[in-house]
Enzyme design. Structure first.
Site, PDB file in Angstrom:
ATOM      1  N   ARG A  88      61.460  60.980  57.263  1.00 40.39           N
ATOM      2  CA  ARG A  88      61.397  60.571  58.667  1.00 40.39           C
ATOM      3  C   ARG A  88      62.023  59.185  58.825  1.00 40.39           C
ATOM      4  O   ARG A  88      62.607  58.864  59.856  1.00 40.39           O
ATOM      5  CB  ARG A  88      59.940  60.513  59.136  1.00 40.39           C
ATOM      6  CG  ARG A  88      59.302  61.858  59.320  1.00 40.39           C
ATOM      7  CD  ARG A  88      57.953  61.711  60.017  1.00 40.39           C
ATOM      8  NE  ARG A  88      57.272  62.994  60.092  1.00 40.39           N
ATOM      9  CZ  ARG A  88      56.413  63.417  59.182  1.00 40.39           C
ATOM     10  NH1 ARG A  88      56.108  62.675  58.137  1.00 40.39           N
ATOM     11  NH2 ARG A  88      55.818  64.588  59.318  1.00 40.39           N
ATOM     12  N   ASP A 148      49.032  66.406  63.204  1.00 40.02           N
ATOM     13  CA  ASP A 148      48.562  66.318  61.816  1.00 40.02           C
ATOM     14  C   ASP A 148      47.168  66.935  61.662  1.00 40.02           C
ATOM     15  O   ASP A 148      46.901  67.640  60.684  1.00 40.02           O
ATOM     16  CB  ASP A 148      48.560  64.850  61.352  1.00 40.02           C
ATOM     17  CG  ASP A 148      49.968  64.266  61.332  1.00 40.02           C
ATOM     18  OD1 ASP A 148      50.920  65.019  61.074  1.00 40.02           O
ATOM     19  OD2 ASP A 148      50.120  63.055  61.586  1.00 40.02           O
ATOM     20  N   ARG A 151      47.423  70.697  61.735  1.00 41.66           N
ATOM     21  CA  ARG A 151      47.842  71.254  60.439  1.00 41.66           C
ATOM     22  C   ARG A 151      46.663  71.283  59.470  1.00 41.66           C
ATOM     23  O   ARG A 151      46.418  72.293  58.804  1.00 41.66           O
ATOM     24  CB  ARG A 151      48.986  70.403  59.872  1.00 41.66           C
ATOM     25  CG  ARG A 151      50.281  70.660  60.612  1.00 41.66           C
ATOM     26  CD  ARG A 151      51.431  69.833  60.103  1.00 41.66           C
ATOM     27  NE  ARG A 151      52.669  70.272  60.764  1.00 41.66           N
ATOM     28  CZ  ARG A 151      53.711  69.487  61.004  1.00 41.66           C
ATOM     29  NH1 ARG A 151      53.701  68.212  60.635  1.00 41.66           N
ATOM     30  NH2 ARG A 151      54.787  69.964  61.599  1.00 41.66           N
ATOM     31  N   HIS A 175      52.408  58.352  61.003  1.00 41.97           N
ATOM     32  CA  HIS A 175      52.836  59.753  60.912  1.00 41.97           C
ATOM     33  C   HIS A 175      53.856  59.865  59.793  1.00 41.97           C
ATOM     34  O   HIS A 175      55.030  60.092  60.003  1.00 41.97           O
ATOM     35  CB  HIS A 175      53.454  60.164  62.252  1.00 41.97           C
ATOM     36  CG  HIS A 175      53.815  61.609  62.342  1.00 41.97           C
ATOM     37  ND1 HIS A 175      52.963  62.626  62.000  1.00 41.97           N
ATOM     38  CD2 HIS A 175      54.949  62.220  62.772  1.00 41.97           C
ATOM     39  CE1 HIS A 175      53.562  63.791  62.201  1.00 41.97           C
ATOM     40  NE2 HIS A 175      54.775  63.575  62.656  1.00 41.97           N
TER      41      HIS A 175
END
Ligand code: APR
Length: 310
Positions: A88, A148, A151, A175
């Site tokens: 990221r 998150d 998940r 994140h």
């Protein structure tokens, strides 16, 4: 009065945000993208789903920001998605320019809006939008924790063969790979996770959550996740637009909470009509706090890079 939401970026995440907002009839939607024809075409396509699905909102596509004027809420998804092998963080500088430009334009046309940032690397992009917009901290919110925790909840429910709606999970921090799933506060219908799984299983699910984005990038090869990210952004948007005051994990600008100052980090917040209406400070164990500090340090490294460009 009808509400208005602008979604910047008509790609996978943005188009799915627009679809979910229209489907829930939360607001009229304006889709903005730099690519000529794409936001217009997707908007028209979404509009034409209305008679079939039974929703009745206006969906407009545009390459400029004038039609976004007086939006109540802006969701920024514009940018470049992660490719396989790319972190990221590699996206940092490319997406920084995109978010800066999008924020400037949105603020110009909708000075009273609330900003939800989705573009990665998320926490640093929030910081960019916060600085550029000059908005108060309650009006700039990052979408990360809802995804998150979704998940983590999915993996816990799969493992235990229980309804996912019974699973509550807490994930804090940036994140990124150093996000902090707080196992101690995660439970199934109130039963602590630690009573339902052994340590090795918990650790496996924690690691899968931390790498949840990368797992999908590896499958897709040409892009990153978008169904769950758009669902998460729209849950936040709904809580704001309907003043539901949901308590959700979001990236928020911290000023001393959890011993962190001047950074966006994922924490539990209350989302209502004024945006972030409260930041909850949970008493963390020394180990959890150390993990959160490490995650915040990773966010700060990125923020330091973009600060040189401000
Ligand atoms: N202004 C407006 N739109 C832009 C700009 C810009 N300056 N630059 C790029 N875009 C658009 C692209 O044209 C593209 O349509 O942003 C869209 C991004 O869409 P996708 O490439 O499909 O990426 P997506 O999967 O939607 O992810 C977008 O969300 O989850 C994050 O990591 C992800 O940062 C990424 C973002």
């Amino acid at each position: 009065m009808r509400r208005k939401v602008t979604v910047v970026g008509a790609g996978n995440v943005g188009a799915n945000c627009a679809l979910r907002i229209a489907d829930k009839e939360l607001a009229d939607v304006v889709l903005v993208d730099v690519v000529e024809g794409v936001p217009q075409g997707k908007a028209l396509d979404l509009l034409q789903s209305g008679p079939v699905e039974g929703y009745d909102v206006t969906v407009t596509g545009s390459n400029d920001y004038e039609p976004t004027a007086n939006s109540d809420l802006v969701i920024i998804t514009a940018g470049f998605p992660r490719k396989p092998g790319m972190s990221r963080d590699d996206l940092l500088l490319a997406n920084f320019d995109v978010v800066r430009q999008a924020t400037e334009q949105c603020v110009r046309y909708s000075p009273g809006c609330i900003l939800i940032i989705v573009t990665n690397p998320l926490d640093a992009m929030c910081q960019a939008a916060f600085i550029v917009s000059k908005f108060s901290k309650n009006r700039v919110i990052g979408m990360a924790g809802v995804l998150d925790t979704a998940r983590f909840r999915t993996f816990i429910a799969q493992e235990l063969h229980v309804a996912v709606e019974n699973v509550t999970a807490v994930v804090m921090g940036g994140h990124g790979d150093s996000m902090v799933p707080v196992v101690r506060l995660s439970n199934v219908a109130g039963i602590p996770l630690t009573e339902l799984m052994d340590q090795a299983t918990i650790q496996r699910l924690v690691e899968r959550t931390q790498n949840g984005g990368a797992e999908i990038v590896k499958y897709l090869k040409t892009g990153s996740a978008y169904y769950a990210p758009s669902a998460a952004a729209v849950e936040m948007a709904e809580s704001i637009l309907k003043d539901k005051k949901k308590v959700l994990p979001c990236a928020a600008y911290l000023e001393g909470e959890y011993g962190i100052s001047g950074l966006f980090v994922g924490v539990p917040v209350k989302l209502g009509a004024r945006g972030i209406e409260q930041i909850y400070q949970i008493k963390l164990t020394a180990e959890e706090q150390a993990m959160l500090n490490k995650s915040a340090a990773a966010v700060k490294e990125l923020v330091d890079v973009i600060m040189t460009r401000m």
